[in-house]
Scaffold this motif. Structure first.
Motif, PDB file in Angstrom:
ATOM      1  N   MET A  18       0.833  -1.203   0.000  1.00 23.34           N
ATOM      2  CA  MET A  18       0.000   0.000   0.000  1.00 23.34           C
ATOM      3  C   MET A  18       0.868   1.254   0.000  1.00 23.34           C
ATOM      4  O   MET A  18       0.585   2.219  -0.725  1.00 23.34           O
ATOM      5  CB  MET A  18      -0.960  -0.003   1.192  1.00 23.34           C
ATOM      6  CG  MET A  18      -2.036  -1.079   1.080  1.00 23.34           C
ATOM      7  SD  MET A  18      -3.093  -1.177   2.525  1.00 23.34           S
ATOM      8  CE  MET A  18      -4.335   0.029   2.096  1.00 23.34           C
ATOM      9  N   TRP A  19       1.939   1.254   0.798  1.00 22.83           N
ATOM     10  CA  TRP A  19       2.853   2.401   0.823  1.00 22.83           C
ATOM     11  C   TRP A  19       3.531   2.557  -0.541  1.00 22.83           C
ATOM     12  O   TRP A  19       3.626   3.675  -1.066  1.00 22.83           O
ATOM     13  CB  TRP A  19       3.900   2.231   1.922  1.00 22.83           C
ATOM     14  CG  TRP A  19       4.837   3.397   1.967  1.00 22.83           C
ATOM     15  CD1 TRP A  19       6.079   3.477   1.414  1.00 22.83           C
ATOM     16  CD2 TRP A  19       4.569   4.682   2.548  1.00 22.83           C
ATOM     17  NE1 TRP A  19       6.612   4.723   1.628  1.00 22.83           N
ATOM     18  CE2 TRP A  19       5.710   5.480   2.329  1.00 22.83           C
ATOM     19  CE3 TRP A  19       3.488   5.216   3.246  1.00 22.83           C
ATOM     20  CZ2 TRP A  19       5.794   6.799   2.774  1.00 22.83           C
ATOM     21  CZ3 TRP A  19       3.576   6.531   3.698  1.00 22.83           C
ATOM     22  CH2 TRP A  19       4.709   7.301   3.464  1.00 22.83           C
ATOM     23  N   ASP A  20       3.981   1.449  -1.104  1.00 22.89           N
ATOM     24  CA  ASP A  20       4.646   1.506  -2.415  1.00 22.89           C
ATOM     25  C   ASP A  20       3.712   2.087  -3.473  1.00 22.89           C
ATOM     26  O   ASP A  20       4.139   2.872  -4.325  1.00 22.89           O
ATOM     27  CB  ASP A  20       5.133   0.120  -2.826  1.00 22.89           C
ATOM     28  CG  ASP A  20       6.250  -0.403  -1.928  1.00 22.89           C
ATOM     29  OD1 ASP A  20       6.852   0.380  -1.158  1.00 22.89           O
ATOM     30  OD2 ASP A  20       6.504  -1.624  -1.980  1.00 22.89           O
ATOM     31  N   ASP A  21       2.434   1.726  -3.422  1.00 22.47           N
ATOM     32  CA  ASP A  21       1.456   2.299  -4.360  1.00 22.47           C
ATOM     33  C   ASP A  21       1.321   3.801  -4.146  1.00 22.47           C
ATOM     34  O   ASP A  21       1.258   4.567  -5.115  1.00 22.47           O
ATOM     35  CB  ASP A  21       0.085   1.637  -4.191  1.00 22.47           C
ATOM     36  CG  ASP A  21      -0.001   0.270  -4.839  1.00 22.47           C
ATOM     37  OD1 ASP A  21       0.907  -0.102  -5.615  1.00 22.47           O
ATOM     38  OD2 ASP A  21      -0.988  -0.450  -4.551  1.00 22.47           O
ATOM     39  N   LEU A  22       1.257   4.247  -2.892  1.00 21.93           N
ATOM     40  CA  LEU A  22       1.148   5.685  -2.613  1.00 21.93           C
ATOM     41  C   LEU A  22       2.327   6.441  -3.207  1.00 21.93           C
ATOM     42  O   LEU A  22       2.149   7.486  -3.854  1.00 21.93           O
ATOM     43  CB  LEU A  22       1.066   5.948  -1.106  1.00 21.93           C
ATOM     44  CG  LEU A  22      -0.217   5.567  -0.399  1.00 21.93           C
ATOM     45  CD1 LEU A  22      -0.095   5.871   1.101  1.00 21.93           C
ATOM     46  CD2 LEU A  22      -1.429   6.285  -0.983  1.00 21.93           C
ATOM     47  N   VAL A  23       3.528   5.923  -3.022  1.00 23.76           N
ATOM     48  CA  VAL A  23       4.724   6.580  -3.560  1.00 23.76           C
ATOM     49  C   VAL A  23       4.679   6.591  -5.087  1.00 23.76           C
ATOM     50  O   VAL A  23       4.915   7.624  -5.728  1.00 23.76           O
ATOM     51  CB  VAL A  23       6.007   5.890  -3.041  1.00 23.76           C
ATOM     52  CG1 VAL A  23       7.242   6.371  -3.800  1.00 23.76           C
ATOM     53  CG2 VAL A  23       6.163   6.127  -1.540  1.00 23.76           C
ATOM     54  N   ASN A  24       4.359   5.464  -5.680  1.00 25.09           N
ATOM     55  CA  ASN A  24       4.291   5.360  -7.139  1.00 25.09           C
ATOM     56  C   ASN A  24       3.282   6.351  -7.724  1.00 25.09           C
ATOM     57  O   ASN A  24       3.594   7.091  -8.654  1.00 25.09           O
ATOM     58  CB  ASN A  24       3.930   3.919  -7.521  1.00 25.09           C
ATOM     59  CG  ASN A  24       3.859   3.711  -9.010  1.00 25.09           C
ATOM     60  OD1 ASN A  24       4.665   4.234  -9.773  1.00 25.09           O
ATOM     61  ND2 ASN A  24       2.887   2.920  -9.429  1.00 25.09           N
ATOM     62  N   TYR A  25       2.079   6.364  -7.189  1.00 24.24           N
ATOM     63  CA  TYR A  25       1.041   7.241  -7.726  1.00 24.24           C
ATOM     64  C   TYR A  25       1.310   8.708  -7.417  1.00 24.24           C
ATOM     65  O   TYR A  25       0.956   9.583  -8.205  1.00 24.24           O
ATOM     66  CB  TYR A  25      -0.334   6.820  -7.220  1.00 24.24           C
ATOM     67  CG  TYR A  25      -0.709   5.419  -7.647  1.00 24.24           C
ATOM     68  CD1 TYR A  25      -0.435   4.954  -8.930  1.00 24.24           C
ATOM     69  CD2 TYR A  25      -1.324   4.540  -6.767  1.00 24.24           C
ATOM     70  CE1 TYR A  25      -0.758   3.665  -9.320  1.00 24.24           C
ATOM     71  CE2 TYR A  25      -1.662   3.248  -7.150  1.00 24.24           C
ATOM     72  CZ  TYR A  25      -1.379   2.817  -8.425  1.00 24.24           C
ATOM     73  OH  TYR A  25      -1.710   1.545  -8.805  1.00 24.24           O
ATOM     74  N   SER A  26       1.958   8.976  -6.293  1.00 29.27           N
ATOM     75  CA  SER A  26       2.334  10.345  -5.987  1.00 29.27           C
ATOM     76  C   SER A  26       3.364  10.846  -6.992  1.00 29.27           C
ATOM     77  O   SER A  26       3.237  11.949  -7.533  1.00 29.27           O
ATOM     78  CB  SER A  26       2.892  10.422  -4.560  1.00 29.27           C
ATOM     79  OG  SER A  26       3.200  11.748  -4.214  1.00 29.27           O
ATOM     80  N   ASN A  27       4.387  10.038  -7.242  1.00 27.00           N
ATOM     81  CA  ASN A  27       5.418  10.424  -8.211  1.00 27.00           C
ATOM     82  C   ASN A  27       4.835  10.681  -9.596  1.00 27.00           C
ATOM     83  O   ASN A  27       5.281  11.572 -10.307  1.00 27.00           O
ATOM     84  CB  ASN A  27       6.499   9.344  -8.307  1.00 27.00           C
ATOM     85  CG  ASN A  27       7.450   9.372  -7.133  1.00 27.00           C
ATOM     86  OD1 ASN A  27       7.557  10.358  -6.417  1.00 27.00           O
ATOM     87  ND2 ASN A  27       8.149   8.271  -6.935  1.00 27.00           N
ATOM     88  N   LYS A  28       3.842   9.901  -9.969  1.00 28.38           N
ATOM     89  CA  LYS A  28       3.230  10.042 -11.296  1.00 28.38           C
ATOM     90  C   LYS A  28       2.117  11.087 -11.325  1.00 28.38           C
ATOM     91  O   LYS A  28       1.602  11.404 -12.398  1.00 28.38           O
ATOM     92  CB  LYS A  28       2.654   8.698 -11.746  1.00 28.38           C
ATOM     93  CG  LYS A  28       3.717   7.662 -12.026  1.00 28.38           C
ATOM     94  CD  LYS A  28       3.093   6.339 -12.432  1.00 28.38           C
ATOM     95  CE  LYS A  28       4.143   5.288 -12.736  1.00 28.38           C
ATOM     96  NZ  LYS A  28       3.537   3.983 -13.057  1.00 28.38           N
TER      97      LYS A  28
END
Length: 116
Positions: A18-28
């Motif tokens: 879930m954290w990895d998704d937050l970082v990924n979507y934030s970066n994009k």
């Protein structure tokens, strides 16, 4: 169901992706995907214009390093807080990442997420 009853390992199996998704979507800058696991109450409290501005203008929010260091879990009431050390691709230093998880309608949801 109470998430604090799970072992650290069980919580991390849920939290890390879930954290990895937050970082990924934030970066994009993918706001719709960024909020997809947020709790209903968190979504109600969001100011979409402010969050949109963060995505558009925050150097930190758009340049997070994907690797993170897990720091710990805090259990309280019906929620757990998972803490991470995070870094930025364009700024020196380290930040504290915080994600609060709990159950909503039988699913683990994000009740808060922030970087300090």
């Amino acid at each position: 169901m109470n998430i604090i009853d799970k072992t650290d390992e069980e919580i991390l199996e849920i939290a890390h992706p879930m954290w990895d998704d937050l970082v990924n979507y934030s970066n994009k800058g993918q706001y719709g995907k960024f909020i997809k696991k947020f709790s209903y109450d968190l979504l109600l409290g969001l100011n979409e214009v402010e969050v949109g501005n963060q995505f558009a203008h925050s150097e930190l929010a758009r340049n997070l390093v994907e690797e993170r260091d897990f720091l710990g879990i805090i259990r309280r009431g019906q929620h757990v807080t998972v803490l991470y050390r995070v870094r930025c691709k364009t700024r020196e230093g380290e930040w504290l990442g915080r994600m609060v998880l709990g159950y909503e309608r039988g699913e683990v949801r994000i009740f808060a997420a922030s970087i300090f």
